[in-house]
Design a protein around this motif. Structure first.
Motif, mmCIF file in Angstrom:
data_model
loop_
_atom_site.group_PDB
_atom_site.id
_atom_site.type_symbol
_atom_site.label_atom_id
_atom_site.label_comp_id
_atom_site.label_asym_id
_atom_site.label_seq_id
_atom_site.Cartn_x
_atom_site.Cartn_y
_atom_site.Cartn_z
ATOM 1 N N SER A 260 0.829 -1.210 0.000
ATOM 2 C CA SER A 260 0.000 0.000 0.000
ATOM 3 C C SER A 260 0.867 1.265 0.000
ATOM 4 C CB SER A 260 -0.927 -0.028 1.227
ATOM 5 O OG SER A 260 -1.416 1.247 1.507
ATOM 6 N N VAL A 261 1.889 1.282 0.845
ATOM 7 C CA VAL A 261 2.760 2.467 0.945
ATOM 8 C C VAL A 261 3.463 2.701 -0.391
ATOM 9 C CG1 VAL A 261 4.853 3.370 2.052
ATOM 10 C CG2 VAL A 261 3.080 2.278 3.443
ATOM 11 N N ARG A 262 3.957 1.601 -0.987
ATOM 12 C CA ARG A 262 4.736 1.758 -2.223
ATOM 13 C C ARG A 262 3.867 1.979 -3.455
ATOM 14 N NH1 ARG A 262 8.928 -3.132 -1.276
ATOM 15 N NH2 ARG A 262 6.913 -4.143 -1.031
ATOM 16 N N SER A 263 2.541 1.896 -3.286
ATOM 17 C CA SER A 263 1.674 2.168 -4.441
ATOM 18 C C SER A 263 1.510 3.679 -4.646
ATOM 19 C CB SER A 263 0.302 1.500 -4.255
ATOM 20 O OG SER A 263 -0.396 2.146 -3.215
ATOM 21 N N TYR A 264 1.981 4.478 -3.707
ATOM 22 C CA TYR A 264 1.945 5.945 -3.840
ATOM 23 C C TYR A 264 3.336 6.386 -4.301
ATOM 24 C CZ TYR A 264 1.339 10.862 -2.492
ATOM 25 O OH TYR A 264 1.269 12.234 -2.496
ATOM 26 N N ALA A 265 3.417 6.920 -5.509
ATOM 27 C CA ALA A 265 4.712 7.142 -6.167
ATOM 28 C C ALA A 265 5.722 7.935 -5.318
ATOM 29 C CB ALA A 265 4.498 7.796 -7.528
ATOM 30 N N PRO A 266 5.333 9.055 -4.679
ATOM 31 C CA PRO A 266 6.342 9.786 -3.893
ATOM 32 C C PRO A 266 6.903 8.958 -2.730
ATOM 33 C CG PRO A 266 4.456 11.185 -4.371
ATOM 34 C CD PRO A 266 4.065 9.799 -4.776
ATOM 35 N N ALA A 267 6.064 8.150 -2.104
ATOM 36 C CA ALA A 267 6.560 7.300 -1.012
ATOM 37 C C ALA A 267 7.480 6.214 -1.580
ATOM 38 C CB ALA A 267 5.386 6.667 -0.256
ATOM 39 N N ALA A 268 7.082 5.633 -2.716
ATOM 40 C CA ALA A 268 7.919 4.605 -3.348
ATOM 41 C C ALA A 268 9.281 5.180 -3.710
ATOM 42 C CB ALA A 268 7.213 4.061 -4.590
ATOM 43 N N ALA A 269 9.282 6.403 -4.272
ATOM 44 C CA ALA A 269 10.552 7.042 -4.654
ATOM 45 C C ALA A 269 11.419 7.289 -3.420
ATOM 46 C CB ALA A 269 10.264 8.355 -5.376
ATOM 47 N N SER A 270 10.779 7.642 -2.307
ATOM 48 C CA SER A 270 11.530 7.897 -1.068
ATOM 49 C C SER A 270 12.190 6.614 -0.570
ATOM 50 C CB SER A 270 10.597 8.424 0.025
ATOM 51 O OG SER A 270 9.863 9.511 -0.456
ATOM 52 N N PHE A 271 11.440 5.516 -0.616
ATOM 53 C CA PHE A 271 12.024 4.257 -0.144
ATOM 54 C C PHE A 271 13.131 3.783 -1.082
ATOM 55 C CE2 PHE A 271 8.214 4.191 2.532
ATOM 56 C CZ PHE A 271 8.811 3.895 3.751
ATOM 57 N N THR A 272 12.990 4.096 -2.381
ATOM 58 C CA THR A 272 14.072 3.749 -3.317
ATOM 59 C C THR A 272 15.314 4.554 -2.954
ATOM 60 O OG1 THR A 272 12.459 3.288 -5.029
ATOM 61 C CG2 THR A 272 14.721 3.694 -5.766
ATOM 62 N N ARG A 273 15.144 5.836 -2.669
ATOM 63 C CA ARG A 273 16.269 6.692 -2.283
ATOM 64 C C ARG A 273 16.953 6.157 -1.016
ATOM 65 N NH1 ARG A 273 17.010 12.309 -2.854
ATOM 66 N NH2 ARG A 273 16.246 11.965 -4.951
ATOM 67 N N PHE A 274 16.180 5.608 -0.107
ATOM 68 C CA PHE A 274 16.698 5.157 1.193
ATOM 69 C C PHE A 274 17.058 3.667 1.211
ATOM 70 C CE2 PHE A 274 15.674 9.177 2.930
ATOM 71 C CZ PHE A 274 16.192 9.247 4.216
ATOM 72 N N ARG A 275 17.050 3.021 0.019
ATOM 73 C CA ARG A 275 17.132 1.558 0.045
ATOM 74 C C ARG A 275 18.413 1.015 0.672
ATOM 75 N NH1 ARG A 275 17.632 3.108 -5.124
ATOM 76 N NH2 ARG A 275 19.475 2.466 -6.287
ATOM 77 N N GLN A 276 19.523 1.798 0.613
ATOM 78 C CA GLN A 276 20.773 1.296 1.218
ATOM 79 C C GLN A 276 20.682 1.337 2.745
ATOM 80 O OE1 GLN A 276 22.969 -0.105 -0.517
ATOM 81 N NE2 GLN A 276 22.361 0.582 -2.560
ATOM 82 N N LEU A 277 20.099 2.434 3.262
ATOM 83 C CA LEU A 277 20.006 2.589 4.726
ATOM 84 C C LEU A 277 18.836 1.791 5.298
ATOM 85 C CD1 LEU A 277 21.089 4.081 7.273
ATOM 86 C CD2 LEU A 277 19.365 5.835 6.838
ATOM 87 N N LEU A 278 17.740 1.718 4.528
ATOM 88 C CA LEU A 278 16.512 1.097 5.047
ATOM 89 C C LEU A 278 16.033 -0.050 4.159
ATOM 90 C CD1 LEU A 278 14.077 3.975 6.175
ATOM 91 C CD2 LEU A 278 15.120 2.243 7.627
#
Ligand SMILES: NC(=O)c1ccc[n+]([C@@H]2O[C@H](COP(=O)([O-])OP(=O)(O)OC[C@H]3O[C@@H](n4cnc5c(N)ncnc54)[C@H](OP(=O)(O)O)[C@@H]3O)[C@@H](O)[C@H]2O)c1
Length: 263
Positions: free
Chosen positions: A191-209
């Motif tokens: 659900s969270v990743r179906s919203y593009a800005p949230a998905a982009a944020s998690f992609t940006r943080f993928r190394q840390l999170l």
């Protein structure tokens, strides 16, 4: 605490992390009461783990009234482990949220855990042992787009944990706060990743999170209950973030050493 023989109430046990935690607590010998709205999923799980099902919409004040007492009556034993896991995200732009969305997020993610803890504490004190788990989030530390109110509820839940610890100082009740990034596979992560800005944020943080596996996390939460641990933080590499925000709470606790929590 030895988990065997305890009565655990797990909210949000119809799927995802709650279901995984319910299974592990049952496997370690606890009687588990599974709470959520989806009655058939709860009944199937309760049947499988030889536990109890209690269908309730925790956003509804009438439905959450006496949940702990009803669970204790059905199982014939007080609730001594409370896992406040049920949560909703309603990810989307803040300006697009309805008044009902805001109220529902706060009701499920903050009001219900506080109220269930309030209901459970007297029985735990009487039993001489207890554990309260609050499933918070790294979103209660850092904030991503689309998650403004959700993040606020998780910050509140983490702070509630510190408050419960202060008021229950000197009692045999342990408080465990769980702070994680994405947990997969779960409906909420989708659900969270179906919203593009949230998905982009998690992609940006993928190394840390990087995402945490739901079963590994359920193991860690169960171990934390057994050990009376204050925190579960995953992924470990992001542990500095919650640690930094914990400093003022911890300093307050240390400075208040010797002050009685009860008049
Ligand atoms: N998934 C992630 O990436 C992530 C990351 C950090 C923290 N968390 C936190 O982890 C916890 C579990 O999330 P999850 O990923 O397992 O989510 P999930 O798969 O969406 O499951 C949520 C659970 O909460 C229950 N629930 C929702 N609204 C409810 C209500 N009004 N009354 C009673 N139960 C309700 C759902 O059951 P019904 O629909 O049957 O009611 C379901 O069992 C949540 O507190 C979440 O905020 C999740």
């Amino acid at each position: 605490m030895q988990i065997a023989g305890h009565h655990a109430l797990v909210t949000g046990a119809s799927r995802g992390l709650g279901e995984a935690i319910a299974r592990r607590l049952a496997a370690q010998g606890a009687t588990v009461t599974c709470v959520a709205r989806t009655a058939d999923a709860l009944a199937a799980l309760a049947d499988e783990i030889d536990g109890h099902a209690l269908a309730a919409d925790l956003a509804d004040p009438a439905a959450r009234r006496d949940v702990v007492a009803r669970a204790a009556a059905a199982a014939g034993t007080p609730v001594t482990i409370l896992v406040n896991n049920a949560g909703i995200d309603l990810t989307g732009h803040f300006a697009d949220m309805s008044a009902d969305d805001v109220e529902r997020l706060i009701a499920v993610n903050v009001t219900a855990p506080a109220e269930l803890a309030r209901q459970a504490v007297p029985g735990m004190l009487e039993a001489g042992e207890g554990s309260i788990v609050l499933i918070s989030s790294m979103a209660g530390v850092g904030v991503f787009p689309g998650l403004a109110v959700y993040s606020a509820t998780k910050a509140a839940l983490t702070h509630l944990g510190a408050g419960l610890r202060a008021d229950l100082k000197g009692t045999p009740i342990a408080i465990t706060v769980v702070q994680t990034g994405l947990i997969t596979p779960t409906d909420m992560a989708d659900s969270v990743r179906s919203y593009a800005p949230a998905a982009a944020s998690f992609t940006r943080f993928r190394q840390l999170l990087p995402a945490t596996d739901v079963d590994d996390l359920a193991d860690a939460v169960t171990d934390a209950v057994a050990a009376g641990r204050r925190h579960v933080r995953r992924p470990r590499r992001a542990g500095l973030f919650p640690l930094l925000t914990e400093i003022p709470r911890r300093m307050t606790e240390i400075l208040l050493a010797g002050v009685s929590p009860r008049a």
